[in-house]
Design an enzyme around this catalytic site. Structure first.
Site, PDB file in Angstrom:
ATOM      1  N   CYS A  62     -42.711 -89.676  14.276  1.00 36.21           N
ATOM      2  CA  CYS A  62     -44.116 -89.364  14.012  1.00 36.21           C
ATOM      3  C   CYS A  62     -44.834 -90.552  13.386  1.00 36.21           C
ATOM      4  CB  CYS A  62     -44.222 -88.172  13.083  1.00 36.21           C
ATOM      5  SG  CYS A  62     -43.782 -86.656  13.907  1.00 36.21           S
ATOM      6  N   THR A 117     -50.857 -80.020  13.481  1.00 38.04           N
ATOM      7  CA  THR A 117     -51.703 -81.009  12.799  1.00 38.04           C
ATOM      8  C   THR A 117     -53.101 -80.441  12.555  1.00 38.04           C
ATOM      9  OG1 THR A 117     -50.464 -82.815  13.809  1.00 38.04           O
ATOM     10  CG2 THR A 117     -52.664 -83.349  12.993  1.00 38.04           C
TER      11      THR A 117
HETATM   12  N1  PLP Z   1     -45.821 -80.738  10.114  1.00 31.57           N
HETATM   13  C1  PLP Z   1     -44.508 -80.966  10.281  1.00 31.57           C
HETATM   14  C2  PLP Z   1     -43.574 -80.690   9.168  1.00 31.57           C
HETATM   15  C3  PLP Z   1     -44.033 -81.459  11.507  1.00 31.57           C
HETATM   16  O1  PLP Z   1     -42.734 -81.695  11.662  1.00 31.57           O
HETATM   17  C4  PLP Z   1     -44.961 -81.722  12.543  1.00 31.57           C
HETATM   18  C5  PLP Z   1     -44.516 -82.328  13.813  1.00 31.57           C
HETATM   19  O2  PLP Z   1     -43.597 -83.109  13.845  1.00 31.57           O
HETATM   20  C6  PLP Z   1     -46.315 -81.432  12.302  1.00 31.57           C
HETATM   21  C7  PLP Z   1     -46.709 -80.946  11.076  1.00 31.57           C
HETATM   22  C8  PLP Z   1     -47.339 -81.643  13.367  1.00 31.57           C
HETATM   23  O3  PLP Z   1     -47.262 -80.621  14.333  1.00 31.57           O
HETATM   24  P1  PLP Z   1     -47.903 -80.858  15.783  1.00 31.57           P
HETATM   25  O4  PLP Z   1     -46.985 -81.797  16.495  1.00 31.57           O
HETATM   26  O5  PLP Z   1     -47.921 -79.499  16.405  1.00 31.57           O
HETATM   27  O6  PLP Z   1     -49.245 -81.402  15.572  1.00 31.57           O
END
Ligand code: PLP
Length: 378
Positions: free
Chosen positions: A323, A70
């Site tokens: 998410c 993120t």
């Molecule tokens: N982008 C995608 C495609 C994801 O699947 C995720 C997490 O589910 C993220 C970004 C975010 O990653 P993080 O959990 O390391 O912040």
């Protein structure tokens, strides 16, 4: 337990956990310290960066450690518009990006940017022609993920890279490769991207660390000012234990990539065949894509209820809203599925250690769900 939610997070590999433990117990020095212990840690950080960079296929000077995917997504998007601030205020992205991309884009809309959200077809595909049509003189950023986290579809990032070059566009290209890293074969240079986000907890390393690729020559504005770590771009004492673990997971994942991809593809097609044959009424939502993600719908059933029912039987999958804190997924909404299909969406996701027994347990639990749960279809 049958864990089939590897797109949400993955269990930490034992060798990665051991590397983190070792870094905490024996290698806990501050890399910025001027005595021998500090120099030792600086060398270790360099080695860990080399390992992750090698697994991604970029130079060590093109890789910055962050706290998560993120953060990398947010930073890349803000950096791109800052770098191109005199060139325009138009952004192209897709309607199926992760919220780590959608939300910063929405924030930029509030600051006067215009964002084009490309819509997918029923299978979740986006084409390079859509990008070509949306591209303008004042487009400053194209942000396109490599693998969608809910459908598993692979987006045409390399073609978009070529398009931007052919059109001599000033737009910078960011790719969220959080679900692509170690799940597909690519390098940032081959895709032609300027920025890329990856995350450790999706590749069997701990949470709390990610990385961002920044193409050599792109002048990245700093994220955090302070002691000057990460080449002065992201200050803060390095998360050495997480880096140590990330390095092991990346190195091992890369060393066994072909074998892992093949295993996940085999499990995926086994699951497709078994579910189709043994769970009547279950619909497969896509035809192919990344090997680790299989989106389906138990048509007419409420996915959250099914997920809970399966959880009670030790089978873990996602309703596709992990998410989104229970909100309906914007990705499946963008596919414009009929309501009973949309309500029943389930995301099954595999890893290199998923077994056929895990899939068999899922099939049995879904059959029980069909027998015991109410359906909106009559
Ligand atoms: N982008 C995608 C495609 C994801 O699947 C995720 C997490 O589910 C993220 C970004 C975010 O990653 P993080 O959990 O390391 O912040």
């Amino acid at each position: 337990m049958h864990y089939l939610d590897n797109a949400a997070t993955t269990p930490v590999r034992e060798d990665a956990a051991k590397a983190a433990f070792e870094a905490m117990i024996n290698g806990w020095g501050n890399p910025s310290a001027r005595y021998a212990l500090g120099a030792e840690m600086t060398a270790k950080v360099k080695g860990w960066r080399q390992d992750v960079a090698k697994a991604l296929g970029c130079g060590e000077d093109e890789l910055i450690f962050t706290s998560c995917g993120t953060e990398s997504d947010n930073w890349a998007i803000r950096a791109a518009v800052e770098i191109n601030r005199r060139k325009g205020k138009h952004i192209i992205t897709t309607a199926i990006e992760h919220s780590a991309v959608i939300e910063p884009c929405k924030a930029l809309e509030k600051q006067g940017y215009e964002v084009t959200y490309l819509q997918p077809d029923r299978q979740g595909n986006i084409t390079v022609e859509q990008v070509a049509e949306a591209l303008r003189e004042d487009t400053v950023l194209v942000s396109m993920m490599l693998v969608n986290n809910e459908t598993g579809t692979i987006l045409p990032v390399a073609e978009v890279g070529k398009l931007l070059k052919r059109k001599k566009s000033a737009a910078l290209l960011h790719c969220d490769a959080v679900q692509g890293f170690l799940k597909a074969e690519f390098t940032p240079a081959k895709l032609g991207v300027d920025f890329m986000a990856i995350s450790a907890h999706k590749v069997h390393a701990p949470k709390g660390i990610g990385a961002m690729y920044v193409r050599k020559g792109v002048k990245l504005p700093p994220m955090i000012l302070g002691g000057g770590q990460e080449s002065g771009l992201r200050s803060g004492t390095e998360a050495t234990a997480q880096m140590a673990a990330f390095a092991v997971a990346a190195r091992e994942g890369k060393a066994h990539l072909k074998e892992h991809l093949e295993h996940m593809a085999q499990i995926n097609s086994y699951a497709r065949a078994e579910l189709t044959e043994k769970v009547p009424g279950l619909e497969l939502l896509t035809e192919g894509g990344a090997p680790h993600i299989l989106p389906v719908s138990l048509v007419g059933y409420k996915s959250e209820v099914v997920v809970r029912f399966l959880s009670d039987r030790g089978v873990y999958i996602s309703s596709g809203s992990a998410c989104h804190k229970g909100k309906p997924s914007h990705v499946y909404a963008a596919l414009k599925l009929p309501k009973p299909v949309q309500d029943g969406v389930l995301r099954i996701s595999f890893s290199y250690d998923t077994t056929r027994e895990d899939v068999d347990a899922l099939v049995t639990a879904l059959q029980a769900a069909q027998r015991e749960l109410f359906t909106s279809l009559s």
